[in-house]
Design a protein around this motif. Structure first.
Motif, PDB file in Angstrom:
ATOM      1  N   LYS A  93       5.640 -10.444  19.911  1.00 16.53           N
ATOM      2  CA  LYS A  93       5.130  -9.347  20.738  1.00 16.53           C
ATOM      3  C   LYS A  93       5.852  -8.072  20.320  1.00 16.53           C
ATOM      4  O   LYS A  93       7.054  -8.099  20.077  1.00 16.53           O
ATOM      5  N   GLY A  94       5.095  -6.993  20.227  1.00 16.79           N
ATOM      6  CA  GLY A  94       5.717  -5.720  19.898  1.00 16.79           C
ATOM      7  C   GLY A  94       4.898  -4.927  18.908  1.00 16.79           C
ATOM      8  O   GLY A  94       3.727  -5.205  18.675  1.00 16.79           O
ATOM      9  N   SER A  95       5.545  -3.966  18.325  1.00 13.20           N
ATOM     10  CA  SER A  95       4.910  -3.024  17.413  1.00 13.20           C
ATOM     11  C   SER A  95       5.124  -3.446  15.964  1.00 13.20           C
ATOM     12  O   SER A  95       6.190  -3.939  15.597  1.00 13.20           O
ATOM     13  N   SER A  96       4.114  -3.216  15.149  1.00 12.91           N
ATOM     14  CA  SER A  96       4.272  -3.395  13.709  1.00 12.91           C
ATOM     15  C   SER A  96       5.194  -2.306  13.180  1.00 12.91           C
ATOM     16  O   SER A  96       5.275  -1.217  13.740  1.00 12.91           O
ATOM     17  N   GLY A  97       5.864  -2.621  12.099  1.00 11.58           N
ATOM     18  CA  GLY A  97       6.677  -1.614  11.450  1.00 11.58           C
ATOM     19  C   GLY A  97       5.781  -0.641  10.704  1.00 11.58           C
ATOM     20  O   GLY A  97       4.674  -0.975  10.304  1.00 11.58           O
ATOM     21  N   TYR A  98       6.253   0.562  10.558  1.00 10.76           N
ATOM     22  CA  TYR A  98       5.538   1.539   9.732  1.00 10.76           C
ATOM     23  C   TYR A  98       6.534   2.437   9.031  1.00 10.76           C
ATOM     24  O   TYR A  98       7.654   2.626   9.480  1.00 10.76           O
ATOM     25  N   ALA A  99       6.101   2.943   7.890  1.00 16.01           N
ATOM     26  CA  ALA A  99       6.889   3.905   7.130  1.00 16.01           C
ATOM     27  C   ALA A  99       6.051   5.163   6.954  1.00 16.01           C
ATOM     28  O   ALA A  99       4.866   5.085   6.649  1.00 16.01           O
ATOM     29  N   LEU A 100       6.661   6.297   7.162  1.00 14.10           N
ATOM     30  CA  LEU A 100       6.013   7.586   6.944  1.00 14.10           C
ATOM     31  C   LEU A 100       6.274   7.991   5.501  1.00 14.10           C
ATOM     32  O   LEU A 100       7.424   8.082   5.065  1.00 14.10           O
ATOM     33  N   VAL A 101       5.191   8.194   4.739  1.00 11.21           N
ATOM     34  CA  VAL A 101       5.295   8.391   3.298  1.00 11.21           C
ATOM     35  C   VAL A 101       4.658   9.719   2.899  1.00 11.21           C
ATOM     36  O   VAL A 101       3.643  10.132   3.452  1.00 11.21           O
ATOM     37  N   ASP A 102       5.257  10.370   1.925  1.00 15.02           N
ATOM     38  CA  ASP A 102       4.693  11.578   1.330  1.00 15.02           C
ATOM     39  C   ASP A 102       4.725  11.390  -0.185  1.00 15.02           C
ATOM     40  O   ASP A 102       5.380  10.475  -0.691  1.00 15.02           O
ATOM     41  N   LEU A 103       4.022  12.226  -0.890  1.00 12.56           N
ATOM     42  CA  LEU A 103       4.045  12.183  -2.354  1.00 12.56           C
ATOM     43  C   LEU A 103       4.647  13.471  -2.891  1.00 12.56           C
ATOM     44  O   LEU A 103       4.357  14.560  -2.393  1.00 12.56           O
ATOM     45  N   LYS A 104       5.479  13.324  -3.913  1.00 12.52           N
ATOM     46  CA  LYS A 104       6.039  14.485  -4.595  1.00 12.52           C
ATOM     47  C   LYS A 104       6.011  14.172  -6.084  1.00 12.52           C
ATOM     48  O   LYS A 104       6.626  13.202  -6.523  1.00 12.52           O
TER      49      LYS A 104
END
Length: 114
Positions: free
Chosen positions: A77-88
């Protein structure tokens, strides 16, 4: 007679959120290895932890639709993990992650049977 290679990715299933596209994609190193191995014709499985949220459903369903066995994965039970990604300059830059996803709160451990 050629046998198909067999591979099992054991680890993290997460969502990568690309800010510039305003889209999210399934990810995680071990998740990607299993998925890409299946695309190349291997028998692939993934063993990790899926959350009981919408993202967890997408993560598991994506693997199932690719023919990847997730039957040994755990569910929490709970939230999935996530990563905030950008491109450079064409490279991914990981800016942040939620730190409270099920893979952070319930690190994967093998059961006695496994």
């Amino acid at each position: 007679m050629n046998k198909k290679p067999r591979i099992l990715g054991i680890g993290i299933a997460t969502m990568d959120i690309y800010r510039h596209q305003k889209r999210m994609y399934p990810g995680g190193n071990e998740y990607n290895v299993a998925y890409n191995a299946a695309l190349q014709g291997a028998y692939a499985g993934f063993m990790g932890i899926f959350a009981d949220d919408a993202a967890g459903d997408i993560l598991e369903r994506t693997l199932a639709e690719a023919g990847i066995d997730t039957s040994r994965s755990h569910h929490e039970k709970g939230s999935s993990g996530y990563a905030l990604v950008d491109l450079k300059d064409g490279d991914r830059i990981f800016l942040d992650w939620n730190r409270q996803g099920v893979t952070d709160l319930y690190p994967f451990t093998f059961t006695e049977e496994e």
